[in-house]
Design a protein around this motif. Structure first.
Motif: not given
Lengths: 457, 452
Positions: A138-156
């Protein structure tokens, strides 16, 4: 492209450490995402967007002082850094080690909406096929997701590092009804990296699996209640090892002395056949990355070896406080949170037995083929998990399917109660909500637990 | 209004009016917050945050699209708008997609925003936390650790307009404390938590919070397993709130329309004890969930969901209302700038009855089980209302504590529970569980419990 020059990073870190603190870091993130949801054979929503921000942190002994903002504006960053410094009780001044490279933010878009047009068409076709598979659906739910993540780190400490991560996931959720009985089933494959998720987990195979499971569960009967042996199949995934045991190996809980496994290093805490590992470096799994969110390389960490406690999972703060190695488990959902020790891909290692052999040893018990959600009390280790696909075992044979059952038990007890371990571990993706939400995966081969309490209607 | 925000609106408006649309809206959120947590009498964590973000939705020829961003550079905003146009073409048409043209904010009777504590120095906030810490430790000798003791203050300012309306603004400011403590005795350890969130700083009672969080932990020490049986059961108000927060989806008109709720076809029917009244009130004076208009610009109001045990109405957003040819109830809420408006409660009120909390479990001659916490709520079935939960609590006899109890499960159906309500308490408290839930404790007739 935005460039933060070495002088500016240096200045920011100097401001952060101007009134005390042993360590500081700057974390910058840019994220692009696309997702859609289909319901009743039509597209319900399509959403796309970008966001990003910066997180600044000072660590002073076991304390953290942080700020975040979702715009990268140098003047604003200096003000926030000043506010953080002001919140530390005035003490010694610290300075950054030499920083000799730029933080270059190449923010060209990786996301082009044109690439999703055929994907949406495939989902619409799949949705139609699900609805015609049986009149009981009686019910079908379909979903899709895509993500592009970029990270930058600097430390002491002078580290400058960056990582790119691509996440793809889809879900199929089907509701079926027969008379007064309503059942749901779902599958939700997820991967990291630039492989096509549909090559690894074809849409059609996944939808057939869900349809088959939801229709079968309509014929399930009430579960027997009480204490009995439980066999968890490899394909059930490792939710239990993650939830009921894994968190207790996170070093922040060890430092705060709230883990049941504190002060147990080198001690026997599980059956001989139990080896538990966390490994963020396995390519493609949903909990994988090349460096963690503090710039530490992902690696394999043995938590339990043949029943003996061997290691904890750390971030920089807890590793420093406990004087134990960095394991690359400093993770966070986004620039909105500070990193804390989190699992990546966590699993019970394979042994030799084949699943059929394990089953044959159970005269009266429960077989769990699919776990549902659950919850754990970290202080005493008690947990509850829903059994979304389970069967009764009688004289070593799998018999009728059961419904509405859950299992309750105690994490440390279960580790000692694991009688046999199979050879068929299988990773399933998930999202861990310890503090914020990070992608993880977990696995275990087929295992037999001496006894657990089965509850239900 | 800040110049930067005004300029963003002007720039987006200018770009959106360059092409044909039936309507569009812009949602802009500005958040500022501070969080401090204390451990061993010292600040363990301090976090300050600043966030700005926007969302744009386009409505044209029965299609709707949504995009969001927090990068205000002109070329990024332009790209975001291009994406919105592209998505519009991909969407399935549906003549129930709709947007408000004009915005008429409800007239609220709220007290003025309480800025008295927002701008005071960090040390004053830390001293309140230290006060709470002392209070917790002084409550009981078994309290051994404070896992977490937190203060938060968050201010948010939302701006919204459609193609045809002016820019309307909504502000909120909330203060809160939360605590998580551990009690130990011998080899046993139990944790307990509680919180208090208020719009006015002076309304937060740290003595009461310290007392209840300590009690939640030490009262569970030496808890015994419970025998399987059918018991009369009291759900403490926080437990009722977690049920209401989870199962409110059964009252969502969208779920009804999609056959994802067993309340389908039940309007006008008796579904609960006749003493039960359930109201969603978006304009409640000084409610944590009070708003003048929702995330779709619909005027906020009160909606009676259950009246004297009879199912009266559902919660609507614009699309669901269009399908049922009715008005939106103002429940299309956005969690943040990147969230699509979804049907959620504002202030969900279970009307209080005449009994004090003690009255609920003081009848003589029988055992009454008080449930003080449940585990695994999110594994329950939002479609048919079934649940099977791990639970802990107190076993009472003649109004006196027999022992605290744990390691048992309660299972049943939420709607069936509503028919079993025997007494409604008057101990209403407010719980910000994804929507503000205001509820007293409840006594139920016979519920089966699976233990040893």
């Amino acid at each position: 492209m935005i460039v933060l020059e070495p002088q500016f990073i240096h200045k920011l870190i100097d401001i952060l450490l101007s009134k005390g603190g042993n360590f500081s870091d700057i974390y910058i993130e840019e994220d692009e995402m696309f997702s859609f949801v289909l319901e009743n054979n039509v597209i319900k929503t399509i959403k796309t967007g970008n966001e990003g921000g910066v997180h600044l942190r000072v660590i002073s002994d076991d304390k953290s002082y942080c700020a975040y903002a979702n715009e990268i504006i140098p003047d604003k960053l200096e003000i926030l850094a000043g506010n953080i410094a002001d919140s530390l009780s005035a003490g010694r001044t610290n300075q950054a080690k030499n920083i000799d490279s730029n933080l270059n933010f190449i923010t060209t878009s990786k996301l082009h909406l044109g690439m999703y047009e055929s994907c949406i068409r495939d989902f619409l076709d799949t949705s139609k096929k699900i609805y015609v598979a049986s009149p009981k659906i009686c019910q079908a739910t379909l979903s899709f997701s895509q993500s592009f993540k970029r990270i930058w780190i600097a430390n002491s400490d002078g580290l400058v590092s960056s990582d790119e991560r691509q996440y793809s996931r889809y879900m199929i959720n089907v509701v079926a009804k027969d008379g007064s009985i309503t059942e749901t089933a779902y599958e939700g494959p997820g991967i990291t990296g630039d492989q096509n998720i549909f090559d690894l987990y074809p849409l059609e195979t996944t939808s057939e699996k869900v349809v088959k499971r939801v229709l079968a569960s309509l014929n399930a009967t009430q579960a027997p209640l009480g204490k009995m042996p439980v066999v968890l199949m490899g394909e059930a995934g490792g939710t239990m090892i993650h939830e009921a045991c894994g968190h207790a190996f996170e070093a922040d809980f060890i430092y705060k002395d709230t883990s049941i496994f504190g002060n147990k290093m080198g001690q026997k805490i599980a059956s001989d056949n139990v080896t538990v590992i966390d490994d963020g470096s396995i390519p493609g799994l949903y909990g994988s990355f090349s460096i963690d969110d503090e710039g530490v390389e992902a690696k394999k960490t043995v938590l339990i070896e043949n029943g003996v406690l061997k290691g904890y999972m750390t971030d920089r703060l807890s590793a420093g406080l406990l004087n134990i190695p960095l394991t690359g488990n400093g993770r966070r959902e986004s620039f909105r949170s500070k990193p804390i020790p989190r699992m990546s891909n966590t699993f019970i290692e394979n042994q030799n037995m084949i699943p059929e052999e394990i089953l044959s040893t159970v005269s009266n018990g429960i077989l769990v083929k699919r776990m549902g959600g659950g919850q754990v009390n970290i202080t005493n280790g008690e947990f509850i998990f829903e059994i979304s696909e389970g069967y009764e075992i009688k004289n070593g044979k799998v018999t009728n399917q059961i419904r509405g059952a859950s299992m309750i038990g105690n994490g440390p007890d279960v580790l000692n109660d694991i009688e046999s371990v199979g050879n068929d571990k299988c990773f399933l993706p998930g999202v861990c909500g310890k503090f914020d939400h990070v992608p993880v995966s977990d696995a275990q081969p087929t295992i037999k637990i001496k006894q657990m309490t089965i509850g239900g209607k | 209004m800040d110049n930067k925000i005004k300029n963003t609106f002007d720039y987006i408006e200018n770009e959106l009016n360059k092409f044909a649309t039936d309507n569009w809206d812009i949602f802009y959120l500005n958040d500022q917050s501070r969080q401090i947590s204390l451990r061993n009498s010292e600040v363990e964590d301090f976090t300050e945050s600043l966030e700005n973000g926007f969302a744009i939705r386009l409505l044209h020829e029965n299609r709707i699209s949504m995009v969001f961003g927090n990068n205000f550079e002109k070329d990024k905003v332009l790209k975001t708008i291009e994406n919105a146009k592209f998505i519009l073409k991909m969407m399935s048409p549906d003549n129930h997609f709709s947007m408000n043209k004009m915005i008429h904010p409800a007239k609220l009777t709220d007290s003025d925003k309480d800025w008295s504590f927002f701008d005071v120095g960090i040390s004053d906030k830390v001293s309140k936390l230290k006060y709470l810490e002392n209070k917790v430790f002084s409550e009981h000798k078994s309290i051994s650790k404070v896992e977490h003791l937190g203060f938060s203050e968050s201010y948010s300012n939302m701006y919204y307009r459609t193609k045809f309306s002016d820019i309307h603004e909504e502000e909120s400011l909330v203060y809160g404390f939360d605590a998580d403590v551990i009690a130990e005795d011998g080899n046993e350890a139990e944790s307990g938590s509680d919180f208090s969130y208020k719009l006015c700083f002076k309304d937060i009672d740290l003595d009461a919070l310290g007392k209840s969080v300590a009690y939640n932990a030490y009262s569970m020490l030496h808890a015994k397993p419970l025998k399987s049986n059918a018991y009369k059961v009291v759900f403490r108000n926080d437990v009722v709130a977690s049920f209401l927060s989870f199962f409110i989806d059964l009252f969502s008109a969208e779920n009804i329309q999609n056959k994802k709720s067993i309340l389908d076809d039940k309007i006008g029917q008796k579904i609960a004890a006749s003493t039960l009244n359930l109201i969603d009130d978006g304009v409640l004076k000084d409610g944590l969930g009070t708003i003048a208009f929702d995330g779709e610009g619909t005027t906020s109001k009160a909606t009676t969901l259950i009246k004297d045990g009879v199912l009266n109405h559902f919660l609507y957003n614009l699309k669901a209302a269009s399908k049922d040819n009715t008005e939106s109830t103002g429940n299309g809420l956005r969690g943040s700038y990147y969230s699509i408006p979804v049907i959620r409660p504002t202030n969900l009120i279970l009307s209080p009855g005449q009994y004090s909390y003690q009255d609920l479990f003081s009848s003589s001659g029988e055992d009454i089980l008080i449930i003080n916490s449940v585990m695994g709520m999110h594994t329950s079935n939002r479609v048919n209302g079934d649940f099977s939960l791990g639970a802990t609590g107190y076993l009472m006899r003649n109004g006196e504590l027999v022992s605290s109890v744990k390691q048992f499960t309660i299972a049943g159906n939420f709607i069936d529970l509503l028919t079993r309500i025997a007494k409604i308490g008057n101990d209403v408290e407010s719980f910000p569980y994804g929507g503000n839930i205001l509820t007293p404790s409840l006594l139920f007739n016979s519920i089966s419990v699976s233990g040893i």
